[in-house]
Design a protein around this motif. Structure first.
Motif, PDB file in Angstrom:
ATOM      1  N   PRO A 256      -8.474   0.837  -3.327  1.00  0.00           N
ATOM      2  CA  PRO A 256      -7.108   0.339  -3.189  1.00  0.00           C
ATOM      3  C   PRO A 256      -6.115   1.473  -2.963  1.00  0.00           C
ATOM      4  O   PRO A 256      -6.230   2.530  -3.582  1.00  0.00           O
ATOM      5  N   ASN A 258      -2.460   1.488  -3.285  1.00  0.00           N
ATOM      6  CA  ASN A 258      -1.253   0.783  -3.687  1.00  0.00           C
ATOM      7  C   ASN A 258      -1.301  -0.726  -3.417  1.00  0.00           C
ATOM      8  O   ASN A 258      -0.261  -1.373  -3.385  1.00  0.00           O
ATOM      9  N   SER A 262      -1.464  -0.966  -7.348  1.00  0.00           N
ATOM     10  CA  SER A 262      -2.530  -0.290  -8.090  1.00  0.00           C
ATOM     11  C   SER A 262      -2.206   1.169  -8.403  1.00  0.00           C
ATOM     12  O   SER A 262      -2.611   1.678  -9.445  1.00  0.00           O
ATOM     13  N   VAL A 268      -4.191  -1.646 -13.275  1.00  0.00           N
ATOM     14  CA  VAL A 268      -4.657  -2.268 -12.027  1.00  0.00           C
ATOM     15  C   VAL A 268      -5.747  -1.355 -11.475  1.00  0.00           C
ATOM     16  O   VAL A 268      -5.468  -0.209 -11.098  1.00  0.00           O
ATOM     17  N   ILE A 269      -6.976  -1.831 -11.467  1.00  0.00           N
ATOM     18  CA  ILE A 269      -8.099  -0.959 -11.088  1.00  0.00           C
ATOM     19  C   ILE A 269      -8.982  -1.648 -10.056  1.00  0.00           C
ATOM     20  O   ILE A 269      -8.885  -2.853  -9.856  1.00  0.00           O
ATOM     21  N   SER A 270      -9.835  -0.851  -9.444  1.00  0.00           N
ATOM     22  CA  SER A 270     -10.768  -1.427  -8.474  1.00  0.00           C
ATOM     23  C   SER A 270     -12.027  -1.875  -9.204  1.00  0.00           C
ATOM     24  O   SER A 270     -12.276  -1.495 -10.343  1.00  0.00           O
ATOM     25  N   LEU A 402      -9.271  -5.395  -8.791  1.00  0.00           N
ATOM     26  CA  LEU A 402      -9.198  -5.736  -7.376  1.00  0.00           C
ATOM     27  C   LEU A 402     -10.603  -5.687  -6.786  1.00  0.00           C
ATOM     28  O   LEU A 402     -11.289  -4.671  -6.874  1.00  0.00           O
TER      29      LEU A 402
END
Lengths: 570, 151
Positions: A256, A258, A262, A268-270, A402
């Motif tokens: 990701p 942004n 993120s 907010v993480i992958s 995400l």
């Protein structure tokens, strides 16, 4: 009888005699082709008739044999195969009098018989003028270069080693395992990835496998049977010779940038980052406090204009990780925001049901109105409109994951470019779809794993094994069998270029779909026999008639045309 | 000086129509086979020459067929993007489209060269194309051999 062509007309147990009366065929054919020797056979596809025909050919020394029988897709191909097996030296050909004539012109027997005569004469004209492609020698190095040591590459290397073929296994990392090294557990059965890799690593630890770590392929040259690959091994250049190549260089996750804030909000993480965190969390007893609400957002940077495909593994991965969170602590509220969950197949369907049963919530969103992640510094909620009920929802969350798609690795394009392979619009390598998806259009090059399309680890392993078997077949016996050219299941012929007629304009070089026509150092154009697949494009574009496929030469085509032209002209 | 002899002169009503079909063995030949299996009754106007790939059909061969007195030529290959031979049918299509223009220039109807890319894969599709093609050719006069003289 020697030197004359033999025409065997199959009457298909006398069923064709009504539409195509024997005497009409005999008179029609003999008046136009007096040299031909005609025989009617009740059914060429019966073994007795085939044996009898083979015996007849042996005795009478005919120069060629034309089978007038049914369509190649019915029994025709089998018949011609059976005959050819007994004697490859006699040129044989097939014309279709059943599906191609008797069965479609039943309403007009006179025209049908005239057409049958035309078809037989046409077949004879083509057959008697047919030439044979020149012989060529193919050197086959019994060594395979496998690019990429992920699950697909490891499976391919292990399988080849078991088949007694030497393998060079090159990977850009120092460790084998590829992407699986960054992932803790695998869907659908939540298998630890190292447990999954162990048997593959064991197979690939065979003495016939030479593993080259930190290696990338800088260039590949040469032809099937003897490819020359230039490698860069840990900074040193090296050249290896291999008879076949297996591309298993995989894909990489999109990270990701942004997306959904993120970069800005912590929490907010992958999906990949979650894998790392889960590995730490799963080791702890009792479950650590912290997460109370987790929201997964599917299809990040996928199925949109810039990246239009579904990466197919992100939904099962999200389900697996959501279940892992639930396993750590049942109190965590897990919500998956999706645009349609993709879990095909029995095992993945089971995973989906398991996720629903464990209390994971699924909410659909519309790509036109994506979810908004809220909070300052830390995530505290995700708000969205439920696409099914049109209600606004605010979901409390302290973790937003995400789901990131896989994308082709950057080096794939140059590797494919060197070999003349085609990439699809997304940058994945195309095989010979739809018939041989794991084989590249070039002999001796095979594809497996995520280099073709994102796949699960198990699918990558299956494809790796299949590609290995294909490569082994090619090295031991595959490629082009000259004896069988023009026979069913084989190619039509091999292009040749007459140097004295060639003007060296290079149209065949530009047009050849397989890179078989090429310019030598002294400007002369030559054909690589092993690359050529006999499509005839070079012959069609050649302005000076120098390029040709002997088996389907324009002289024999013209002779065939003359046979079907209206009689008055002749 | 009158208009050059164009392809719109008297139509011979009882003429027997003759056409040749170059059928790709990976696609249109399957359609022809299927039409036969379903025993679809078709006009006996066409003769099929199976080819490895539609790309191997030289434009010269098409002209020769017309010069030999055939009423029409059909070239049938795989759908664009589905060529068995690595997209060989794309350049073939461009070349044959150009040939259609050239036919028009020398005074022959462009419909005498039927091109099909993946539209003859099923029996009924092949049959439909053949009926339509025969009907078109029946509406055209015999080819004037002085119009086509391939080298």
């Amino acid at each position: 009888m020697s030197g004359t062509p033999l025409v065997l007309i199959c009457t298909c147990h006398e069923t064709l005699s009504r539409a195509l009366p024997k005497h009409a065929l005999r008179i029609g054919i003999i008046s136009r082709m007096p040299a031909a020797h005609l025989e009617f056979v009740p059914s060429l596809c019966r073994q007795e008739d085939m044996d009898r025909t083979a015996g007849l050919l042996e005795e009478t020394k005919h120069s060629a044999v034309l089978l007038a029988a049914c369509s190649p897709f019915a029994r025709g191909n089998k018949v011609i195969e059976g005959l050819a097996r007994s004697n490859y030296a006699i040129p044989a050909s097939l014309v279709d009098l059943r599906e191609g004539c008797a069965w479609i012109h039943g309403g007009n027997p006179e025209a049908a018989a005239a057409k049958a005569v035309d078809l037989v004469c046409m077949g004879l004209a083509g057959l008697t003028r047919r030439e044979r492609s020149p012989n060529f020698h193919v050197q086959r190095e019994r060594r395979v270069l496998v690019v990429g040591a992920g699950p697909a590459g490891l499976a391919a290397a292990g399988t080849l080693a078991q088949l007694g073929i030497e393998v060079i296994l090159a990977d850009r990392m120092s460790r084998q395992g590829g992407l699986l090294n960054q992932i803790g557990r695998l869907f659908p059965r939540n298998t630890p990835s190292q447990e999954f890799l162990a048997p593959l690593l064991q197979d690939a630890a065979h003495p016939a496998v030479n593993f080259l770590p930190k290696t990338s392929v800088t260039r590949t040259d040469g032809d099937p049977g003897r490819f020359e690959a230039r490698l860069s091994c840990d900074g040193q250049n090296k050249t290896v010779i291999a008879g076949a190549l297996i591309l298993a260089c995989g894909a990489m996750p999109v990270l990701p940038e942004n997306h959904f804030r993120s970069g800005e909000l912590s929490g907010v993480i992958s999906q990949l980052e979650l894998e790392t965190r889960l590995r730490k969390l799963e080791g702890q007893e009792p479950a650590p406090p912290g997460i109370t609400g987790a929201v997964f957002i599917q299809c990040m940077a996928a199925r949109e204009d810039a990246r239009p495909y579904c990466s197919s593994i992100c939904c099962p991965t999200a389900l697996k990780n959501a279940l892992r969170l639930k396993n750590i602590n049942r109190e965590i509220c897990v919500t998956i925001l999706h645009r349609g969950i993709t879990t095909p197949g029995r095992t993945l369907e089971e995973l989906y049901r398991q996720a629903m049963a464990s209390g994971i919530r699924f909410v659909a969103f519309s790509p036109a109105d994506p979810p908004k992640v809220r909070g300052d510094n830390f995530v505290n909620a995700v708000s969205l409109t439920d696409a099914l009920s049109a209600r606004r929802l605010d979901i409390a969350a302290d973790l937003v994951v995400l789901s990131t798609p896989l994308r082709p690795r950057p080096e794939t394009a140059s590797l494919a470019g060197d070999l003349g392979l085609r990439l699809d619009g997304m940058g994945f390598v195309c095989g010979t779809e739809p018939m041989q998806p794991l084989a590249a259009p070039l002999h001796g090059v095979y594809l497996c794993g995520a280099v073709r399309w994102p796949v699960s680890a198990q699918d990558a392993v299956d494809q790796g094994r299949a590609a290995a078997v294909k490569a082994a077949t090619f090295l031991t016996q595959g490629g082009v069998d000259q004896k069988r050219l023009f026979l069913p299941g084989s190619q039509s012929g091999i292009a040749s270029i007459r140097a004295e007629a060639c003007s060296r304009c290079g149209r065949c070089v530009a047009g050849c779909p397989y890179g078989a026509c090429r310019r030598e150092g002294n400007e002369v154009i030559s054909v690589s026999g092993i690359r050529c697949r006999g499509c005839g494009l070079c012959a069609a574009v050649c302005p000076s008639g120098a390029a040709r496929i002997p088996e389907q030469d324009s002289a024999s085509m013209r002779a065939m045309l003359r046979e079907i032209a209206p009689r008055i002209i002749q | 000086m009158t208009e050059p002899a164009l392809d719109i002169r008297t139509t011979n009503a009882h003429r027997e129509i003759r056409a040749v079909v170059f059928a790709c063995r990976w696609c249109a030949l399957l359609g022809a086979d299927r039409a036969g299996k379903e025993r679809i009754d078709l006009p006996a106007s066409f003769r099929i020459i199976p080819v490895e790939c539609a790309a191997g059909v030289e434009p010269d061969l098409v002209l020769r067929a017309l010069a030999d007195g055939l009423d029409g030529v059909a070239v049938m290959g795989c759908h664009l993007g589905g060529c068995r031979h690595n997209e060989a049918n794309r350049p073939a299509r461009l070349r044959l489209l150009l040939l259609q223009d050239l036919l028009e220039i020398i005074g022959l109807d462009r419909r005498r060269l039927l091109l099909s890319w993946g539209t003859a894969h099923e029996g009924y599709q092949f049959a439909g194309l053949m009926r339509e093609f025969t009907a078109i050719l029946a509406g055209l006069p015999a080819v004037d051999p002085t119009l086509v003289r391939p080298c």
